[in-house]
Design a protein around this motif. Structure first.
Motif, PDB file in Angstrom:
ATOM      1  N   PRO A  81     -24.170  24.696 -52.273  1.00  0.00           N
ATOM      2  CA  PRO A  81     -24.236  23.260 -52.001  1.00  0.00           C
ATOM      3  C   PRO A  81     -25.490  22.902 -51.209  1.00  0.00           C
ATOM      4  CG  PRO A  81     -22.710  24.306 -50.480  1.00  0.00           C
ATOM      5  CD  PRO A  81     -23.149  25.366 -51.452  1.00  0.00           C
ATOM      6  N   PRO A  82     -25.934  21.641 -51.299  1.00  0.00           N
ATOM      7  CA  PRO A  82     -27.130  21.213 -50.572  1.00  0.00           C
ATOM      8  C   PRO A  82     -26.860  20.928 -49.094  1.00  0.00           C
ATOM      9  CG  PRO A  82     -26.285  19.414 -51.867  1.00  0.00           C
ATOM     10  CD  PRO A  82     -25.444  20.612 -52.191  1.00  0.00           C
ATOM     11  N   ALA A  83     -25.615  21.032 -48.662  1.00  0.00           N
ATOM     12  CA  ALA A  83     -25.258  20.795 -47.260  1.00  0.00           C
ATOM     13  C   ALA A  83     -24.264  21.867 -46.821  1.00  0.00           C
ATOM     14  CB  ALA A  83     -24.635  19.417 -47.099  1.00  0.00           C
ATOM     15  N   THR A  84     -24.268  22.188 -45.536  1.00  0.00           N
ATOM     16  CA  THR A  84     -23.339  23.200 -45.015  1.00  0.00           C
ATOM     17  C   THR A  84     -22.201  22.588 -44.212  1.00  0.00           C
ATOM     18  OG1 THR A  84     -24.716  23.514 -43.059  1.00  0.00           O
ATOM     19  CG2 THR A  84     -25.095  25.003 -44.935  1.00  0.00           C
ATOM     20  N   HIS A  85     -22.328  21.311 -43.826  1.00  0.00           N
ATOM     21  CA  HIS A  85     -21.294  20.634 -43.047  1.00  0.00           C
ATOM     22  C   HIS A  85     -21.079  19.230 -43.599  1.00  0.00           C
ATOM     23  CE1 HIS A  85     -19.078  19.028 -39.601  1.00  0.00           C
ATOM     24  NE2 HIS A  85     -18.804  20.303 -39.328  1.00  0.00           N
ATOM     25  N   ILE A  86     -19.844  18.764 -43.525  1.00  0.00           N
ATOM     26  CA  ILE A  86     -19.483  17.449 -44.073  1.00  0.00           C
ATOM     27  C   ILE A  86     -20.283  16.328 -43.407  1.00  0.00           C
ATOM     28  CG2 ILE A  86     -17.517  17.010 -42.535  1.00  0.00           C
ATOM     29  CD1 ILE A  86     -17.646  16.332 -46.314  1.00  0.00           C
ATOM     30  N   ASN A  87     -20.675  16.491 -42.148  1.00  0.00           N
ATOM     31  CA  ASN A  87     -21.459  15.459 -41.452  1.00  0.00           C
ATOM     32  C   ASN A  87     -22.854  15.293 -42.036  1.00  0.00           C
ATOM     33  OD1 ASN A  87     -19.297  14.986 -39.769  1.00  0.00           O
ATOM     34  ND2 ASN A  87     -20.102  16.223 -38.098  1.00  0.00           N
ATOM     35  N   ASP A  88     -23.331  16.277 -42.793  1.00  0.00           N
ATOM     36  CA  ASP A  88     -24.654  16.191 -43.425  1.00  0.00           C
ATOM     37  C   ASP A  88     -24.625  15.345 -44.697  1.00  0.00           C
ATOM     38  OD1 ASP A  88     -25.564  17.906 -41.453  1.00  0.00           O
ATOM     39  OD2 ASP A  88     -25.279  19.694 -42.694  1.00  0.00           O
ATOM     40  N   THR A  89     -23.434  15.029 -45.206  1.00  0.00           N
ATOM     41  CA  THR A  89     -23.305  14.273 -46.454  1.00  0.00           C
ATOM     42  C   THR A  89     -23.202  12.780 -46.178  1.00  0.00           C
ATOM     43  OG1 THR A  89     -20.893  14.317 -46.533  1.00  0.00           O
ATOM     44  CG2 THR A  89     -22.055  16.224 -47.457  1.00  0.00           C
ATOM     45  N   GLN A  90     -23.491  11.983 -47.182  1.00  0.00           N
ATOM     46  CA  GLN A  90     -23.393  10.522 -47.049  1.00  0.00           C
ATOM     47  C   GLN A  90     -21.953  10.072 -46.803  1.00  0.00           C
ATOM     48  OE1 GLN A  90     -25.239   8.999 -50.624  1.00  0.00           O
ATOM     49  NE2 GLN A  90     -27.284   9.113 -49.743  1.00  0.00           N
ATOM     50  N   LEU A  91     -20.991  10.927 -47.124  1.00  0.00           N
ATOM     51  CA  LEU A  91     -19.591  10.592 -46.868  1.00  0.00           C
ATOM     52  C   LEU A  91     -19.347  10.404 -45.378  1.00  0.00           C
ATOM     53  CD1 LEU A  91     -16.697  10.322 -48.046  1.00  0.00           C
ATOM     54  CD2 LEU A  91     -16.447  12.778 -47.685  1.00  0.00           C
ATOM     55  N   ARG A  92     -20.076  11.144 -44.561  1.00  0.00           N
ATOM     56  CA  ARG A  92     -19.904  11.075 -43.106  1.00  0.00           C
ATOM     57  C   ARG A  92     -21.171  10.622 -42.381  1.00  0.00           C
ATOM     58  NH1 ARG A  92     -15.049  10.946 -43.895  1.00  0.00           N
ATOM     59  NH2 ARG A  92     -13.616  12.604 -43.351  1.00  0.00           N
ATOM     60  N   GLY A  93     -22.037   9.883 -43.064  1.00  0.00           N
ATOM     61  CA  GLY A  93     -23.207   9.302 -42.416  1.00  0.00           C
ATOM     62  C   GLY A  93     -24.484  10.111 -42.516  1.00  0.00           C
ATOM     63  N   GLY A  94     -24.461  11.243 -43.222  1.00  0.00           N
ATOM     64  CA  GLY A  94     -25.660  12.059 -43.390  1.00  0.00           C
ATOM     65  C   GLY A  94     -26.494  11.599 -44.567  1.00  0.00           C
ATOM     66  N   ALA A  95     -27.468  12.415 -44.937  1.00  0.00           N
ATOM     67  CA  ALA A  95     -28.415  12.046 -45.992  1.00  0.00           C
ATOM     68  C   ALA A  95     -28.098  12.651 -47.351  1.00  0.00           C
ATOM     69  CB  ALA A  95     -29.824  12.466 -45.580  1.00  0.00           C
ATOM     70  N   VAL A  96     -27.266  13.680 -47.421  1.00  0.00           N
ATOM     71  CA  VAL A  96     -27.013  14.376 -48.692  1.00  0.00           C
ATOM     72  C   VAL A  96     -26.021  13.574 -49.528  1.00  0.00           C
ATOM     73  CG1 VAL A  96     -26.149  16.494 -49.745  1.00  0.00           C
ATOM     74  CG2 VAL A  96     -27.479  16.613 -47.638  1.00  0.00           C
ATOM     75  N   PRO A  97     -26.420  13.148 -50.746  1.00  0.00           N
ATOM     76  CA  PRO A  97     -25.511  12.363 -51.591  1.00  0.00           C
ATOM     77  C   PRO A  97     -24.355  13.207 -52.111  1.00  0.00           C
ATOM     78  CG  PRO A  97     -27.574  12.788 -52.731  1.00  0.00           C
ATOM     79  CD  PRO A  97     -27.722  13.349 -51.359  1.00  0.00           C
ATOM     80  N   PHE A  98     -23.226  12.547 -52.330  1.00  0.00           N
ATOM     81  CA  PHE A  98     -22.052  13.208 -52.908  1.00  0.00           C
ATOM     82  C   PHE A  98     -21.560  12.381 -54.076  1.00  0.00           C
ATOM     83  CE2 PHE A  98     -20.133  10.016 -50.344  1.00  0.00           C
ATOM     84  CZ  PHE A  98     -18.882   9.756 -50.892  1.00  0.00           C
ATOM     85  N   GLU A  99     -20.876  13.021 -55.005  1.00  0.00           N
ATOM     86  CA  GLU A  99     -20.373  12.322 -56.184  1.00  0.00           C
ATOM     87  C   GLU A  99     -18.938  11.847 -55.974  1.00  0.00           C
ATOM     88  OE1 GLU A  99     -21.048  10.750 -59.932  1.00  0.00           O
ATOM     89  OE2 GLU A  99     -22.477  11.817 -58.682  1.00  0.00           O
ATOM     90  N   ASP A 100     -18.103  12.671 -55.354  1.00  0.00           N
ATOM     91  CA  ASP A 100     -16.690  12.353 -55.164  1.00  0.00           C
ATOM     92  C   ASP A 100     -16.148  13.226 -54.052  1.00  0.00           C
ATOM     93  OD1 ASP A 100     -14.253  11.136 -55.592  1.00  0.00           O
ATOM     94  OD2 ASP A 100     -13.909  12.003 -57.560  1.00  0.00           O
ATOM     95  N   ALA A 101     -14.969  12.891 -53.545  1.00  0.00           N
ATOM     96  CA  ALA A 101     -14.328  13.690 -52.495  1.00  0.00           C
ATOM     97  C   ALA A 101     -12.824  13.663 -52.696  1.00  0.00           C
ATOM     98  CB  ALA A 101     -14.697  13.164 -51.123  1.00  0.00           C
ATOM     99  N   LYS A 102     -12.147  14.699 -52.224  1.00  0.00           N
ATOM    100  CA  LYS A 102     -10.681  14.790 -52.221  1.00  0.00           C
ATOM    101  C   LYS A 102     -10.259  15.016 -50.776  1.00  0.00           C
ATOM    102  CE  LYS A 102     -10.454  14.894 -56.743  1.00  0.00           C
ATOM    103  NZ  LYS A 102     -10.050  13.785 -57.519  1.00  0.00           N
ATOM    104  N   PHE A 103      -9.051  14.568 -50.432  1.00  0.00           N
ATOM    105  CA  PHE A 103      -8.620  14.563 -49.038  1.00  0.00           C
ATOM    106  C   PHE A 103      -7.261  15.228 -48.872  1.00  0.00           C
ATOM    107  CE2 PHE A 103     -11.348  11.009 -49.980  1.00  0.00           C
ATOM    108  CZ  PHE A 103     -12.265  11.013 -48.943  1.00  0.00           C
ATOM    109  N   ARG A 104      -6.907  15.492 -47.590  1.00  0.00           N
ATOM    110  CA  ARG A 104      -5.582  16.013 -47.240  1.00  0.00           C
ATOM    111  C   ARG A 104      -5.241  15.531 -45.850  1.00  0.00           C
ATOM    112  NH1 ARG A 104      -6.494  20.475 -43.853  1.00  0.00           N
ATOM    113  NH2 ARG A 104      -8.541  21.384 -44.114  1.00  0.00           N
ATOM    114  N   ASN A 105      -3.946  15.607 -45.519  1.00  0.00           N
ATOM    115  CA  ASN A 105      -3.495  15.279 -44.186  1.00  0.00           C
ATOM    116  C   ASN A 105      -3.838  16.403 -43.223  1.00  0.00           C
ATOM    117  OD1 ASN A 105      -2.262  12.696 -44.320  1.00  0.00           O
ATOM    118  ND2 ASN A 105      -0.573  13.610 -45.465  1.00  0.00           N
ATOM    119  N   GLU A 106      -3.833  16.104 -41.946  1.00  0.00           N
ATOM    120  CA  GLU A 106      -4.087  17.146 -40.940  1.00  0.00           C
ATOM    121  C   GLU A 106      -2.955  18.156 -40.980  1.00  0.00           C
ATOM    122  OE1 GLU A 106      -5.467  15.813 -37.060  1.00  0.00           O
ATOM    123  OE2 GLU A 106      -5.626  13.815 -37.920  1.00  0.00           O
ATOM    124  N   ASN A 107      -3.302  19.416 -40.772  1.00  0.00           N
ATOM    125  CA  ASN A 107      -2.287  20.490 -40.735  1.00  0.00           C
ATOM    126  C   ASN A 107      -2.097  20.969 -39.332  1.00  0.00           C
ATOM    127  OD1 ASN A 107      -1.869  20.394 -43.466  1.00  0.00           O
ATOM    128  ND2 ASN A 107      -3.300  22.022 -43.927  1.00  0.00           N
TER     129      ASN A 107
END
Length: 107
Positions: A81-107
């Motif tokens: 992947p072009p990023a190693t942490h979710i914060n680096d992606t546009q999903l969390r305010g970073g610069a690396v674009p993402f196409e889609d995401a899937k989620f889960r509740n906290e465990n």
């Protein structure tokens, strides 16, 4: 004179053929671009796995829940992947674009 007559007679066929080839090349590029998309698991700390799959796992939800389970990114030529942490992606305010995401509740 025969050459000019031949060109006039078959010009539309040549233009139509060129248009077909030109438009079909856009479809080829679109398929090539989508071929690099991979689903990468994300752990509870937000670290993105180095190995991905072409389809998401069944344990993740479409509903936007608190924890990102998997993210779809365009892989590098070596498959990582072009990023190693979710914060680096546009999903969390970073610069690396993402196409889609899937989620889960906290465990």
């Amino acid at each position: 004179m025969k050459a000019i007559s031949f060109i006039k007679k078959h010009a539309m066929v040549g233009l139509a053929g060129a248009a077909i080839v030109g438009f079909s090349s856009f479809k080829f590029v679109e398929q090539y671009d989508r071929a690099g998309l991979m689903w990468y698991p994300v752990d509870s700390s937000g670290n993105i796995s180095n190995t991905g799959t072409t389809s998401p796992t069944s344990g993740c939800s479409e509903e936007e829940l608190p924890i990102v389970c998997e993210i779809q990114l365009e892989s590098n030529p070596n498959g990582t992947p072009p990023a190693t942490h979710i914060n680096d992606t546009q999903l969390r305010g970073g610069a690396v674009p993402f196409e889609d995401a899937k989620f889960r509740n906290e465990n």
